[in-house]
Design an enzyme around this catalytic site. Structure first.
Site, short mmCIF file in Angstrom:
data_model
loop_
_atom_site.label_atom_id
_atom_site.label_comp_id
_atom_site.label_asym_id
_atom_site.label_seq_id
_atom_site.Cartn_x
_atom_site.Cartn_y
_atom_site.Cartn_z
N SER A 87 16.50 36.41 -26.40
CA SER A 87 16.49 37.74 -25.82
C SER A 87 15.08 38.34 -25.84
O SER A 87 14.18 37.82 -25.21
CB SER A 87 17.50 38.63 -26.53
OG SER A 87 17.68 39.85 -25.86
N ASP B 204 19.46 40.89 -20.11
CA ASP B 204 20.69 41.61 -20.46
C ASP B 204 20.45 43.07 -20.83
O ASP B 204 21.39 43.83 -20.98
CB ASP B 204 21.46 40.88 -21.58
CG ASP B 204 20.69 40.76 -22.88
OD1 ASP B 204 19.52 41.18 -22.94
OD2 ASP B 204 21.26 40.20 -23.84
N ASP C 210 14.64 42.98 -20.04
CA ASP C 210 14.03 42.19 -21.11
C ASP C 210 14.03 40.72 -20.68
O ASP C 210 14.54 40.38 -19.60
CB ASP C 210 14.76 42.43 -22.43
CG ASP C 210 16.16 41.89 -22.46
OD1 ASP C 210 16.75 41.69 -21.38
OD2 ASP C 210 16.70 41.65 -23.56
#
Length: 587
Positions: free
Chosen positions: A159, A323, A319
């Protein structure tokens, strides 16, 4: 010098590690740590950390720095996690081998290599694999699990973590991130594995692998458009004439969401956004930002510079795995002329907008509009609860994380999940994707901006209206280092505060044993008159996190006066909570 037991564990790991580079890395640390100089001490500390434990399932999977050893992300850790998953699926999910597992990966260092390891272990266990095209965003993987009727999904991503990290995110057949007791069972299966050399690896050319092309992305785009149309939204029309003239600056922050996000924006009828050139292509080193997290100061500097130059109406930023979504809007009263909205502000704005768009009528199957549900977490602002109450719809609070937010509807089976968010820039627009989705959220933001413009308003005007109606809601998050987070939490339970910032604590809640239908969690909540504090330990670092909210009603005074009063109270509350967590006297 390295203790004998640590040396033995490291040597055993080297013997079992399938990757020659990782083996060499651990072997070099063993060699360097054999002396008594500073370099040896550094190597010994690094080796100790790498073998301090095994990466644990945190936010729906594994995440950590890349490197050799059980406390790092590497092929060995990926192999063991996938072998445990394969065994668990075969034992507990009948038909899983045929339904298969969807596998996707981002552009981080070694992501493709780790994905290949996942695929090899799954096919070696006789489980079908749905392989998505390389370097895809996480929401596409989450969507693909249900779209392809798969038994599970594995996404290789970290992430918005630092460049040195990678991770392993696990979804089950419902398209949502894994939760207890399933994660506990899989973790136990990892511990029960024998030597990694005994895990069968399938060939790269295995017939069990289905190589998907663009059709899953096409289905995703169609689904988010259909979802907005079914809910009465205006995405398919680009928000009308006002939407067709929006000037949008967009950045994927060197991540993998860019192409799909631009396709979604133009397919919804909005003009193609200006993409920040220096951040347009995936780059695992994230060279233009200190951290690839749109919440971090400076992360949007290049996008904001382009927005000023182009006279843009809005800045959107995903990002690196797509998400999350950050939004900045023009504000002449702010230094630099632009303001980034907080996650709580955008959550309230989107919640109010989507409830307005879905009001009235029925959905397929006859579910009434009053059965709509919005959800957020126990650490987010309470503004959404008041918006929901005013709209006469259901509202739910969950533990932190989208694995809980998207399951809020499971406790109200006759409801329709319309929207969920968390303060860390995560948003779920409907249930097309059962996870946070920064792409469909971007479309909702553009529709909201276009609708406001058609009414002669800005997003800040809409925010003013919400606070004028429901009160000023000022929030802040504190992250404080603590050598013993568990000890601090225990002390707070033994000796809870009776007052904070000169105001009495009027009620409190300890979620350790579960409360109000929530699963057990190491979370403490305190309420004061017009204020709330939530404290919990970090799941990955020796830190404590505190989430503060101050509410000031606007009746009988101006919005500016209420905001000024809230700012004063929040400053005092922040200081009091810092003192409380630090353990200093006088709390």
């Amino acid at each position: 010098m390295v203790p004998a037991d640590l040396r033995a564990r490291a040597q055993a790991w080297i013997a079992d590690d399938p990757d020659p580079d990782d083996r060499a890395e651990v072997r070099a640390l063993l060699t360097e740590s054999s002396g008594t100089d500073q370099r040896s001490r550094v190597a010994s500390a690094e080796l100790t950390d790498r073998f301090a434990g095994r990466l644990k399932f945190g936010t729906a999977g594994l995440r950590g720095a890349i490197g050799g050893g059980p406390n790092r992300m590497n092929r060995a850790v990926v192999r063991s996690a996938t072998a445990a998953l394969a065994g668990w699926l075969r034992q507990r999910r009948p038909g899983a081998a045929q339904a298969g597992v969807v596998v996707g990966w981002d552009a981080r260092h070694r992501s493709a290599e780790f994905a290949d390891e996942v695929i090899s272990v799954l096919t070696g266990a006789g489980i079908r694999v749905h392989q998505l095209p390389g370097r895809c965003p996480t929401p596409l993987l989450a969507f693909g699990v249900r779209h392809l009727s798969a038994a599970a999904g594995v996404m290789i991503t970290a992430s918005h973590n630092p460049p040195a990290d990678n991770g392993y995110k696990l979804y089950l057949g419902d398209g949502a991130q894994i939760v207890p007791p399933d994660d506990v069972q899989i973790a136990a299966a990892i511990r029960a594995l024998g030597p990694l050399s005994q895990i069968r690896a399938g060939p790269a050319t295995s017939p069990l692998v289905i190589h998907h092309g663009d059709e899953v992305a096409q289905a995703y785009l169609e689904a988010i458009m259909e979802s907005s149309a079914a809910d009465g939204g205006s995405l398919a029309e680009g928000g009308g004439p006002a939407g067709r003239t929006l000037r949008v600056v967009y950045t994927p922050l060197h991540g993998v969401a860019g192409r799909l996000a631009v396709r979604a924006i133009t397919r919804a009828g909005f003009p193609a956004p200006h993409v920040v050139a220096a951040q347009a292509d995936p780059d695992p080193d994230f060279p233009t930002v200190a951290l690839p997290n749109p919440e971090q100061p400076g992360a949007l500097d290049l996008a904001l510079a382009d927005a000023r130059r182009l006279g843009a109406d809005v800045v959107l930023a995903n990002d690196p795995d797509g998400d999350r979504l950050a939004v900045a809007v023009p504000d002449p009263l702010t230094d630099g002329g632009w303001r980034m909205l907080t996650g709580d502000q955008l959550g309230a704005l989107l919640g109010a907008y989507l409830l307005g768009e879905t009001a009235g009528g029925t959905q397929a199957g006859g579910t009434l509009a009053q059965d709509r549900l919005v959800a957020t977490t126990v650490v987010s602002s309470t503004m959404l609860s008041k918006i929901a109450a005013a709209a006469g719809v259901r509202y739910a609070e969950t533990l932190t994380g989208f694995k809980w937010i998207v399951r809020a509807g499971e406790y109200a089976p006759d409801s329709r999940f319309v929207f969920g968010y968390e303060e860390a820039l995560g948003y779920a627009v409907g249930d097309t994707v059962r996870d946070k989705d920064g792409i469909s959220a971007a479309l909702a933001v553009l529709a909201l901006v276009a609708g406001a413009r058609s009414a002669g308003q800005s997003l800040l005007d809409r925010w003013d209206a919400l606070e004028a109606t429901h009160g000023v809601h000022l929030t802040a998050q504190l992250t404080l280092a603590a050598r013993r987070p568990a000890g601090v939490m225990a002390e707070l339970r033994h000796d809870p505060p009776t007052a904070l910032a000169g105001q009495p604590v009027i009620s409190s809640a300890d979620l350790a044993t579960g409360r109000g239908g929530l699963p057990p969690a190491d979370v403490l909540r305190y309420w004061l008159t017009g204020a709330r504090v939530v404290i919990r330990p970090s799941g990955t670092e020796p830190k404590l996190k505190a989430y503060l909210e101050v509410v000031e009603l606007t009746a009988g005074r101006s919005l500016a006066a209420a905001r000024a009063a809230a700012a004063v109270r929040l400053t005092a509350l922040r200081s009091a909570v810092e003192t409380l967590i630090s353990g200093e006297p006088g709390r």
